[in-house]
Structure formats: structure tokens, C-alpha cells
Write a protein that holds these residues in place. Structure first.
Motif, PDB file in Angstrom:
ATOM      1  N   ARG A  70       0.839  -1.208   0.000  1.00  0.00           N
ATOM      2  CA  ARG A  70       0.000   0.000   0.000  1.00  0.00           C
ATOM      3  C   ARG A  70       0.866   1.247   0.000  1.00  0.00           C
ATOM      4  O   ARG A  70       1.904   1.311   0.661  1.00  0.00           O
ATOM      5  N   TRP A  71       0.376   2.252  -0.719  1.00  0.00           N
ATOM      6  CA  TRP A  71       1.034   3.559  -0.767  1.00  0.00           C
ATOM      7  C   TRP A  71      -0.036   4.643  -0.604  1.00  0.00           C
ATOM      8  O   TRP A  71      -1.164   4.499  -1.087  1.00  0.00           O
ATOM      9  N   GLY A  72       0.319   5.721   0.077  1.00  0.00           N
ATOM     10  CA  GLY A  72      -0.604   6.836   0.258  1.00  0.00           C
ATOM     11  C   GLY A  72      -1.493   6.654   1.467  1.00  0.00           C
ATOM     12  O   GLY A  72      -1.714   5.532   1.943  1.00  0.00           O
ATOM     13  N   SER A  73      -2.008   7.779   1.968  1.00  0.00           N
ATOM     14  CA  SER A  73      -2.828   7.740   3.178  1.00  0.00           C
ATOM     15  C   SER A  73      -4.187   8.390   3.013  1.00  0.00           C
ATOM     16  O   SER A  73      -4.993   8.380   3.945  1.00  0.00           O
ATOM     17  N   ALA A  74      -4.467   8.963   1.850  1.00  0.00           N
ATOM     18  CA  ALA A  74      -5.750   9.635   1.639  1.00  0.00           C
ATOM     19  C   ALA A  74      -6.153   9.495   0.184  1.00  0.00           C
ATOM     20  O   ALA A  74      -5.311   9.315  -0.701  1.00  0.00           O
ATOM     21  N   LEU A  78      -0.406   7.864  -9.811  1.00  0.00           N
ATOM     22  CA  LEU A  78      -1.685   7.850  -9.096  1.00  0.00           C
ATOM     23  C   LEU A  78      -1.573   8.557  -7.749  1.00  0.00           C
ATOM     24  O   LEU A  78      -2.523   9.230  -7.309  1.00  0.00           O
ATOM     25  N   LEU A  79      -0.439   8.409  -7.082  1.00  0.00           N
ATOM     26  CA  LEU A  79      -0.243   9.151  -5.839  1.00  0.00           C
ATOM     27  C   LEU A  79      -0.262  10.656  -6.106  1.00  0.00           C
ATOM     28  O   LEU A  79      -0.862  11.428  -5.345  1.00  0.00           O
ATOM     29  N   MET A  84      -4.593   9.795  -5.056  1.00  0.00           N
ATOM     30  CA  MET A  84      -5.231   8.515  -4.760  1.00  0.00           C
ATOM     31  C   MET A  84      -4.340   7.652  -3.888  1.00  0.00           C
ATOM     32  O   MET A  84      -3.129   7.830  -3.838  1.00  0.00           O
ATOM     33  N   ARG A  85      -4.961   6.731  -3.190  1.00  0.00           N
ATOM     34  CA  ARG A  85      -4.223   5.685  -2.504  1.00  0.00           C
ATOM     35  C   ARG A  85      -4.066   4.504  -3.459  1.00  0.00           C
ATOM     36  O   ARG A  85      -4.939   4.242  -4.284  1.00  0.00           O
ATOM     37  N   VAL A  86      -2.965   3.798  -3.339  1.00  0.00           N
ATOM     38  CA  VAL A  86      -2.669   2.719  -4.280  1.00  0.00           C
ATOM     39  C   VAL A  86      -2.417   1.429  -3.520  1.00  0.00           C
ATOM     40  O   VAL A  86      -1.730   1.410  -2.497  1.00  0.00           O
ATOM     41  N   VAL A  87      -2.992   0.356  -4.029  1.00  0.00           N
ATOM     42  CA  VAL A  87      -2.788  -0.982  -3.478  1.00  0.00           C
ATOM     43  C   VAL A  87      -2.382  -1.895  -4.632  1.00  0.00           C
ATOM     44  O   VAL A  87      -3.011  -1.887  -5.691  1.00  0.00           O
ATOM     45  N   PRO A 122     -12.111  10.437  -9.214  1.00  0.00           N
ATOM     46  CA  PRO A 122     -13.421  10.984  -8.866  1.00  0.00           C
ATOM     47  C   PRO A 122     -13.407  12.503  -9.001  1.00  0.00           C
ATOM     48  O   PRO A 122     -12.342  13.139  -8.898  1.00  0.00           O
ATOM     49  N   PRO A 123     -14.557  13.125  -9.217  1.00  0.00           N
ATOM     50  CA  PRO A 123     -14.580  14.589  -9.382  1.00  0.00           C
ATOM     51  C   PRO A 123     -13.983  15.340  -8.208  1.00  0.00           C
ATOM     52  O   PRO A 123     -13.422  16.427  -8.379  1.00  0.00           O
ATOM     53  N   SER A 124     -14.057  14.772  -7.011  1.00  0.00           N
ATOM     54  CA  SER A 124     -13.579  15.492  -5.827  1.00  0.00           C
ATOM     55  C   SER A 124     -12.071  15.376  -5.613  1.00  0.00           C
ATOM     56  O   SER A 124     -11.508  16.097  -4.808  1.00  0.00           O
ATOM     57  N   ALA A 125     -11.403  14.488  -6.346  1.00  0.00           N
ATOM     58  CA  ALA A 125      -9.972  14.284  -6.139  1.00  0.00           C
ATOM     59  C   ALA A 125      -9.175  15.419  -6.766  1.00  0.00           C
ATOM     60  O   ALA A 125      -9.570  15.975  -7.788  1.00  0.00           O
ATOM     61  N   PRO A 126      -8.028  15.795  -6.181  1.00  0.00           N
ATOM     62  CA  PRO A 126      -7.209  16.863  -6.751  1.00  0.00           C
ATOM     63  C   PRO A 126      -6.626  16.448  -8.088  1.00  0.00           C
ATOM     64  O   PRO A 126      -6.388  15.269  -8.343  1.00  0.00           O
ATOM     65  N   ARG A 127      -6.387  17.399  -8.950  1.00  0.00           N
ATOM     66  CA  ARG A 127      -5.830  17.127 -10.266  1.00  0.00           C
ATOM     67  C   ARG A 127      -4.311  17.163 -10.217  1.00  0.00           C
ATOM     68  O   ARG A 127      -3.718  17.959  -9.504  1.00  0.00           O
TER      69      ARG A 127
END
Length: 338
Positions: free
Chosen positions: A107-111, A135-136, A140-143, A322-327
């Protein structure tokens, strides 16, 4: 990245596993710059398979089965190892099919939304290192995970040297349940077929991306048998025997049909025109059969470099974000796929 109009197409006659089979210990030949010598060696190999089909059909069927279900082995690159070193690693369990087996999960990322990465035949989680970074950066979080009989995971039901797309799919499902709600799945090569099986089993995902995915395992195996010179009756014997321990017919592994049989999430199919392991027509067949799927075609990236191309990675992030995720920041000029 060039878009291509997608429609149902004949399934590829070029098996993704053919190169692996031709390099098997008792069927391989040293590389040679002399094309005549190479063709002669391949011809001799074909004669051996043809003779075995006539004289020892049962043994030849077992040999073909062993080759088909044996993933290749390759050393991880320094970039792959670096990515895995930076992950939080733990285990998921594959249960319900004999003894429980452990699948290594990274896993990578926390949010951010969770994106699950599914490697291909003979692959491992570290092959996604460039995609993980992209992706980070996209918030995004990555698995990622190593399927059974791959990477650091336990051996599958038939031992460490063998596995199947069915076990790859079960590994994917175990990683998904372990990691929590999965927003999207990104899969490469045979991981695409494993993803299709997981979706049929109820994997909840809001989006999917399939990179260089094969369409039909039965057709691919038939193409390999033809390449080797295996008689159709021997191929049929091999497939019937494997259906008994797989617990399902080979027709169940047709990826276009899986998309027709039940609802699938919005799907982006990315396939390279120069893919020599899984033909572009396979991607077109999947995109043409899955409702609402989109096919995008690249050139010059082949089967593996597509996982490291900045423009492809940006397109993946755009599709599943998702629309709410930062670009994320745009790809610099000159890196677009042509």
C-alpha cells in the motif's frame, strides 16, 4: 494518444503465453543471430511435438498443460524494488479453496480513493512503480499485490511453479477485501482477465482500466498448440483435464463474454498497436463487447513499456479520478502518445 473506434473483433490468434512456452527448459533453443539456424531449431521442436501427439498423446497433453500453467520468472528491476521498499506491506488470505494461502499486499498513500493494481502473467507488484507514482500524484491511494505463485506470495494449489488466471482472480479479490472499499482497478495483460472474473464474482468497483488484456484463453491456448504442432485431439485432452481441477470450463475465461453476462463498471481499454504478446484485436474485442467501454490505442509502446509511459499514466488517472480528487500536474510537452 490516438483513439480508435472499437467494435467486436476476432479474438487474437497470438497467445500471450507463447513466448513463455517456447522458452520452457525442454523446448528451448539458444538465441542465434542466424535466422536459418533458428528456424531449423524451431522446426525440430515442432516435429517433436507432432511426434509426441501421435506416439504419446497423454504425456504430450500433460506437457502442454504444464507449460501453459507455468508463469515465467524474472528478476525485479531496481525501480521496482525501490517502489516495494517504500510500501506498507502485509498479507491477505485466499480462503475457501483448500488450505488458506497468503497474498502479499502493498500500500502507498494515506488519503484518497483506493486504486487496486493487478499485474499480469509472471508479473509482480513492483512492475507498477511508474503508475504508482502517477496515481499518488493524482491524489489517490494505491494498493498492489503479488498473485499466488508470483512474487512474495504463497504458492498456489498446484505448487510454486504453476497457477492459473482463476487463482490470479482469487488473489485479486483477497487483496480487494483486505484493502477496503476499492474505487477502481487497473490491470495489465492477464490481470485484465483476472479482473473480469473478479467483477463477475461481485468485486465492487466504480471504474476499470485494462492494459494489453487478452480476450479469450481458449483461443490463445489453441494458437499456442498450433504454433508448437500439437494435434487438436491432444489439445482437447489437455483442456478437459484442466477443466476438472479448475472447476469450470475454458469458455468461462472469455473476457468479452464476461462483460455481456453482467454489469461492468465504466472501463477504459488501452492497447498498443505494436503489442507482440497480446494483439490489439483482443483489446478491441473487449471494448466492443463491454457496454460503455472505451478503447484507446497507442503505438510504439509494446506490451510492457505501456506501464511506464507518462501520457498513458496521466490518461489512467484522468479516467478513474473521482470529481472530488485533486488534479495532477499536466504531462510535459513531447510525452504524449502518438
Amino acid at each position: 494518444m490516438t483513439q480508435a473506434v472499437s467494435s467486436p473483433s476476432p479474438v487474437s490468434p497470438s497467445p500471450a503465453a507463447a513466448a513463455t512456452a517456447l522458452r520452457s527448459p525442454d523446448a528451448s533453443a539458444p538465441a542465434s543471430r542466424d535466422g536459418t539456424v533458428q528456424r531449423a531449431l524451431m522446426g525440430l521442436q515442432r516435429l517433436r511435438w507432432q511426434a509426441g501427439s501421435v506416439l504419446m498423446p497423454a504425456a504430450t497433453a500433460r506437457r502442454l498443460e504444464r507449460i501453459w500453467f507455468s508463469p515465467p520468472r524474472g528478476a525485479a528491476t531496481s525501480a521496482a524494488l525501490h517502489a516495494l521498499d517504500g510500501a506498507r506491506a502485509d498479507w491477505a488470505l485466499v480462503t475457501g479453496h483448500g488450505p488458506s494461502r497468503r497474498v502479499r499486499v502493498y500500500r502507498w498513500g494515506s488519503a484518497g480513493p483506493v486504486v487496486l493494481l493487478a499485474h499480469g502473467w509472471g508479473g509482480h507488484a513492483g512492475q507498477w512503480h511508474a503508475v504508482i507514482d502517477g496515481l499518488l500524484a493524482a491524489g489517490m491511494r494505491v494498493v498492489a499485490f503479488d498473485a499466488l505463485s508470483h512474487g512474495a506470495s504463497d504458492a498456489g494449489a498446484r505448487g510454486a511453479a504453476q497457477t492459473s488466471v482463476l487463482e490470479m482472480s482469487r488473489s485479486l479479490l483477497a487483496a480487494a477485501w483486505h484493502a477496503g472499499p476499492v474505487h477502481a482497478v487497473v490491470a495489465h495483460s492477464l490481470g485484465g482477465a483476472a479482473t473480469a472474473l473478479a467483477l463477475r464474482e461481485g468485486l465492487p468497483a466504480s471504474a476499470a482500466v485494462l492494459l494489453g488484456a487478452p480476450a479469450d484463453m481458449r483461443a490463445a491456448c489453441a494458437a499456442l498448440a498450433w504454433q508448437l504442432g500439437v494435434a487438436p485431439a491432444v489439445l482437447g485432452r489437455m483442456q478437459r483435464h484442466s477443466e476438472r481441477w479448475l472447476g469450470m470450463p475454458w469458455s468461462a475465461f472469455n473476457v468479452p463474454d464476461l462483460g455481456r453476462a453482467r454489469a461492468v463498471p465504466p472501463t477504459l481499454v488501452i492497447h498498443d498497436r505494436d503489442d507482440k504478446e497480446v494483439r490489439w484485436e483482443d483489446g478491441a474485442a473487449i471494448a466492443g463487447a463491454w457496454p460503455g467501454a472505451r478503447l484507446e490505442t497507442t503505438t510504439g509502446l509494446g506490451h510492457r513499456r505501456i506501464l511506464r509511459d507518462p501520457a498513458v499514466i496521466q490518461r489512467i488517472a484522468e479516467f478513474i479520478r473521482p470529481p472530488s480528487a485533486p488534479r495532477e500536474k499536466p504531462v510535459p510537452a513531447g510525452l504524449a502518445v502518438t
